[in-house]
Design a protein around this motif. Structure first.
Motif, PDB file in Angstrom:
ATOM      1  N   GLN A  14     -10.514   3.754   5.004  1.00  0.00           N
ATOM      2  CA  GLN A  14     -10.884   4.947   5.971  1.00  0.00           C
ATOM      3  C   GLN A  14      -9.447   5.803   6.173  1.00  0.00           C
ATOM      4  O   GLN A  14      -8.528   5.450   6.051  1.00  0.00           O
ATOM      5  CB  GLN A  14     -10.922   4.192   7.171  1.00  0.00           C
ATOM      6  CG  GLN A  14     -12.157   3.378   7.015  1.00  0.00           C
ATOM      7  CD  GLN A  14     -12.437   2.503   8.383  1.00  0.00           C
ATOM      8  OE1 GLN A  14     -11.650   1.671   8.821  1.00  0.00           O
ATOM      9  NE2 GLN A  14     -13.376   2.871   9.361  1.00  0.00           N
ATOM     10  N   VAL A  15      -9.914   7.028   6.367  1.00  0.00           N
ATOM     11  CA  VAL A  15      -8.825   8.148   6.750  1.00  0.00           C
ATOM     12  C   VAL A  15      -9.174   8.774   8.070  1.00  0.00           C
ATOM     13  O   VAL A  15     -10.366   9.290   8.143  1.00  0.00           O
ATOM     14  CB  VAL A  15      -8.583   9.003   5.572  1.00  0.00           C
ATOM     15  CG1 VAL A  15      -7.376   9.797   6.004  1.00  0.00           C
ATOM     16  CG2 VAL A  15      -8.004   8.298   4.433  1.00  0.00           C
ATOM     17  N   TRP A  26      -6.829  -0.215   5.825  1.00  0.00           N
ATOM     18  CA  TRP A  26      -6.681  -0.634   4.401  1.00  0.00           C
ATOM     19  C   TRP A  26      -7.334  -1.975   4.639  1.00  0.00           C
ATOM     20  O   TRP A  26      -7.350  -2.710   5.354  1.00  0.00           O
ATOM     21  CB  TRP A  26      -5.177  -0.769   4.039  1.00  0.00           C
ATOM     22  CG  TRP A  26      -4.219   0.291   4.270  1.00  0.00           C
ATOM     23  CD1 TRP A  26      -3.723   0.679   5.490  1.00  0.00           C
ATOM     24  CD2 TRP A  26      -3.904   1.189   3.391  1.00  0.00           C
ATOM     25  NE1 TRP A  26      -2.922   1.837   5.431  1.00  0.00           N
ATOM     26  CE2 TRP A  26      -3.252   2.394   4.018  1.00  0.00           C
ATOM     27  CE3 TRP A  26      -4.103   1.658   1.890  1.00  0.00           C
ATOM     28  CZ2 TRP A  26      -2.616   3.261   3.292  1.00  0.00           C
ATOM     29  CZ3 TRP A  26      -3.589   2.519   1.360  1.00  0.00           C
ATOM     30  CH2 TRP A  26      -2.911   3.669   2.071  1.00  0.00           C
ATOM     31  N   THR A  52      -2.280  11.589   9.436  1.00  0.00           N
ATOM     32  CA  THR A  52      -3.454  10.648   9.213  1.00  0.00           C
ATOM     33  C   THR A  52      -3.054   9.244   9.843  1.00  0.00           C
ATOM     34  O   THR A  52      -2.164   8.732   9.858  1.00  0.00           O
ATOM     35  CB  THR A  52      -3.884  10.521   7.813  1.00  0.00           C
ATOM     36  OG1 THR A  52      -2.508   9.662   7.145  1.00  0.00           O
ATOM     37  CG2 THR A  52      -4.110  11.539   6.953  1.00  0.00           C
ATOM     38  N   GLU A  86      -6.671   1.873  -2.576  1.00  0.00           N
ATOM     39  CA  GLU A  86      -6.639   3.202  -1.810  1.00  0.00           C
ATOM     40  C   GLU A  86      -7.198   2.845  -0.319  1.00  0.00           C
ATOM     41  O   GLU A  86      -7.927   1.895  -0.273  1.00  0.00           O
ATOM     42  CB  GLU A  86      -7.789   4.441  -2.414  1.00  0.00           C
ATOM     43  CG  GLU A  86      -7.123   4.857  -3.792  1.00  0.00           C
ATOM     44  CD  GLU A  86      -5.881   5.406  -3.729  1.00  0.00           C
ATOM     45  OE1 GLU A  86      -5.644   6.383  -2.823  1.00  0.00           O
ATOM     46  OE2 GLU A  86      -4.952   5.236  -4.574  1.00  0.00           O
ATOM     47  N   ALA A  87      -6.741   3.821   0.736  1.00  0.00           N
ATOM     48  CA  ALA A  87      -7.228   3.403   2.043  1.00  0.00           C
ATOM     49  C   ALA A  87      -8.798   3.587   2.154  1.00  0.00           C
ATOM     50  O   ALA A  87      -9.662   4.452   1.341  1.00  0.00           O
ATOM     51  CB  ALA A  87      -6.652   4.633   2.869  1.00  0.00           C
ATOM     52  N   LYS A 125      -8.276  11.884  10.876  1.00  0.00           N
ATOM     53  CA  LYS A 125      -7.592  12.998  10.941  1.00  0.00           C
ATOM     54  C   LYS A 125      -7.911  13.915  12.008  1.00  0.00           C
ATOM     55  O   LYS A 125      -9.009  13.826  12.374  1.00  0.00           O
ATOM     56  CB  LYS A 125      -7.834  13.866   9.605  1.00  0.00           C
ATOM     57  CG  LYS A 125      -7.144  13.323   8.407  1.00  0.00           C
ATOM     58  CD  LYS A 125      -7.451  14.221   7.104  1.00  0.00           C
ATOM     59  CE  LYS A 125      -7.035  13.891   5.971  1.00  0.00           C
ATOM     60  NZ  LYS A 125      -7.169  14.724   4.845  1.00  0.00           N
ATOM     61  N   HIS A 168       0.691   7.172   2.171  1.00  0.00           N
ATOM     62  CA  HIS A 168       1.150   8.175   3.404  1.00  0.00           C
ATOM     63  C   HIS A 168       2.345   8.985   2.727  1.00  0.00           C
ATOM     64  O   HIS A 168       3.075   8.523   1.770  1.00  0.00           O
ATOM     65  CB  HIS A 168       1.782   7.354   4.424  1.00  0.00           C
ATOM     66  CG  HIS A 168       0.809   6.879   5.343  1.00  0.00           C
ATOM     67  ND1 HIS A 168      -0.045   7.605   6.055  1.00  0.00           N
ATOM     68  CD2 HIS A 168       0.434   5.376   5.816  1.00  0.00           C
ATOM     69  CE1 HIS A 168      -1.024   6.715   6.890  1.00  0.00           C
ATOM     70  NE2 HIS A 168      -0.540   5.340   6.586  1.00  0.00           N
ATOM     71  N   TYR A 189      -4.656  -1.078   9.831  1.00  0.00           N
ATOM     72  CA  TYR A 189      -4.560   0.114  10.224  1.00  0.00           C
ATOM     73  C   TYR A 189      -2.985   0.615  10.108  1.00  0.00           C
ATOM     74  O   TYR A 189      -2.027  -0.132  10.471  1.00  0.00           O
ATOM     75  CB  TYR A 189      -5.134   0.724  11.538  1.00  0.00           C
ATOM     76  CG  TYR A 189      -6.404   0.533  11.759  1.00  0.00           C
ATOM     77  CD1 TYR A 189      -7.571   1.453  11.072  1.00  0.00           C
ATOM     78  CD2 TYR A 189      -7.236  -0.625  12.189  1.00  0.00           C
ATOM     79  CE1 TYR A 189      -8.776   1.512  11.466  1.00  0.00           C
ATOM     80  CE2 TYR A 189      -8.577  -1.003  12.053  1.00  0.00           C
ATOM     81  CZ  TYR A 189      -9.267   0.174  11.979  1.00  0.00           C
ATOM     82  OH  TYR A 189     -10.655   0.115  11.865  1.00  0.00           O
ATOM     83  N   ARG A 246      -4.684   5.522   8.645  1.00  0.00           N
ATOM     84  CA  ARG A 246      -5.582   5.031   7.257  1.00  0.00           C
ATOM     85  C   ARG A 246      -5.867   3.431   7.724  1.00  0.00           C
ATOM     86  O   ARG A 246      -5.113   2.805   8.269  1.00  0.00           O
ATOM     87  CB  ARG A 246      -4.548   5.121   6.093  1.00  0.00           C
ATOM     88  CG  ARG A 246      -4.372   6.693   6.011  1.00  0.00           C
ATOM     89  CD  ARG A 246      -3.515   6.690   4.637  1.00  0.00           C
ATOM     90  NE  ARG A 246      -3.001   8.196   4.584  1.00  0.00           N
ATOM     91  CZ  ARG A 246      -3.294   8.946   3.539  1.00  0.00           C
ATOM     92  NH1 ARG A 246      -3.962   8.428   2.533  1.00  0.00           N
ATOM     93  NH2 ARG A 246      -3.057  10.289   3.557  1.00  0.00           N
ATOM     94  N   TYR A 272       0.830  -1.179   0.063  1.00  0.00           N
ATOM     95  CA  TYR A 272      -0.091   0.050  -0.099  1.00  0.00           C
ATOM     96  C   TYR A 272       0.866   1.240   0.165  1.00  0.00           C
ATOM     97  O   TYR A 272       1.867   1.526   0.647  1.00  0.00           O
ATOM     98  CB  TYR A 272      -0.853   0.081   1.298  1.00  0.00           C
ATOM     99  CG  TYR A 272      -1.797  -1.093   1.277  1.00  0.00           C
ATOM    100  CD1 TYR A 272      -2.909  -1.041   0.595  1.00  0.00           C
ATOM    101  CD2 TYR A 272      -1.584  -2.252   2.241  1.00  0.00           C
ATOM    102  CE1 TYR A 272      -3.891  -2.181   0.564  1.00  0.00           C
ATOM    103  CE2 TYR A 272      -2.403  -3.425   2.209  1.00  0.00           C
ATOM    104  CZ  TYR A 272      -3.342  -3.230   1.552  1.00  0.00           C
ATOM    105  OH  TYR A 272      -4.327  -4.492   1.704  1.00  0.00           O
TER     106      TYR A 272
END
Length: 374
Positions: free
Chosen positions: A102-103, A91, A87, A99-100, A105, A62, A80, A89, A59
């Protein structure tokens, strides 16, 4: 049943990964279903088959140094990762390269240098670098919330970079945090506001690199400092007159293990092995050799020295209970699988690759809100 000492004494190299590019291996997490996730200094996350160590995917996403990886406990296809890019993230381990999913922040000024997921798979916590030379923050999210799940932050308990956060393996609201300010804090998050949640503060008198829950019922904390100090505290003694310290040394490099093995040059980390009821501490030599040690009230005792594996500093390890195997990774970009009685043939030379990545400059300060009571 064969004891832990005998298992460790029989370890030898069963598998060795062959790096395709020079990168430090920083941290790793094990998925029971068969995957091994490894965070790398080139900002990528590698997925390996845990039996063969074959690379099965990676992945990327970042933009800052990674601070760890962890699989969900109840949904092991969810991985995670945390980063200094601000962030955390999530996966999908079934879809390498995607792509991730979940993100997470918080404030734009927050740069994470540690994170963890609670044993109940509800709370995420990340520790930040010091913000604007003043405060550092423990930031919390509810992973079930579709809008990012930000709950708030604690901002009063540490005054410098929060190097590690570790949820208790069994108590979902119990959290330990460590910092370069020398403090290790223990919280009961069910109490809500920070001043009420703080249960204990232990002072290591040195910059702390990592902490590890250990002991019967995970009532002890192992603390490792950046200058190779080691402290083992018994938190079950908090409400008694007995001392918290089980064992302490300001510099483990001064601990003579055996006449032949000598001393360690650095400490990699610790892991409580519940089945054996022993605290395993791994230390290394700059040459790449590893010392596997037991730690208790009597100090450090050498169990086994592993030679001929890594060619430089080892950064991470884990013990695979199901397969009774040790996995190690380091600055030579190699991933090694050690098993009792195994053989992987002669050592493949590996170079000592590049220097550590530096963190980008810190940004503006942010205020932390108290974590709302649940």
């Amino acid at each position: 049943m064969e004891g832990l000492d005998e298992k460790l004494k029989g370890l030898s190299i069963a598998r060795r990964s062959h790096p395709e590019e020079p990168t430090y291996l920083l941290d790793m997490a094990l998925q029971p279903a068969g995957l091994l996730a490894v965070s790398c200094s080139n900002l990528s996350i590698h997925l390996h088959d845990k039996d063969t160590l074959d690379l099965v995917g990676e992945y990327r996403g970042h933009t800052g140094p990674l601070c760890g990886v962890v699989f969900s406990h109840t949904s092991p296809d969810l991985l995670y990762s945390g980063s200094a890019d601000g962030t955390v993230r999530g996966w999908d381990a079934r879809c390498p390269g995607s792509e991730a999913a979940q993100v997470f922040k918080s404030d734009p000024s927050h740069r994470y240098c540690s994170f963890d997921l609670s044993c109940g798979d509800v709370l995420l916590c990340a520790g930040t670098e010091q913000v604007n030379g003043e405060d550092s923050f423990l930031v919390f999210w509810d992973v079930r919330k579709p809008d990012g799940g930000l709950l708030g932050a604690y901002s009063e308990s540490h005054s410098d970079d929060i190097t590690q956060v570790r949820f208790h393996p069994r108590e979902k609201d119990r959290l330990a945090s460590s910092s370069t300010d020398g403090l290790v804090n223990v919280f009961d998050l069910s109490r809500g506001p920070e001043e009420e949640a703080l249960l204990a503060t232990c002072n290591s008198d040195s910059s702390v690199g990592s902490v590890c829950w250990s002991g019967a019922d995970y009532a002890q904390l192992l603390c490792l400092s950046h200058d190779e100090g080691l402290h083992l505290w018994d938190l079950s003694q908090l409400d008694t007159d007995k001392p918290l310290t089980v064992f302490s040394t300001s510099d483990a490099r001064g601990q003579t293990l055996t006449a032949d093995a000598g001393c360690v040059d650095y400490l990699v980390g610790g892991r409580w092995l519940e089945e054996a009821q022993k605290l395993l501490v791994v230390g290394g030599k700059n040459s790449g050799d590893l010392h596997l040690m037991e730690c208790d009230g009597r100090g450090l005792r050498l169990l086994r020295t592993l030679e001929g594996g890594h060619a430089s500093t080892v950064r991470c390890f884990l013990w695979d209970v199901a397969r009774e195997a040790l996995v190690t990774g380091g600055e030579d970009a190699q991933l090694l699988l050690w098993r009792p009685g195994a053989s992987a043939g002669p050592l493949v030379p590996a170079s000592h690759y590049g220097s550590h990545q530096s963190h980008p400059a810190r940004q503006d300060p942010a205020e932390g809100a108290a974590l709302a009571p649940k």
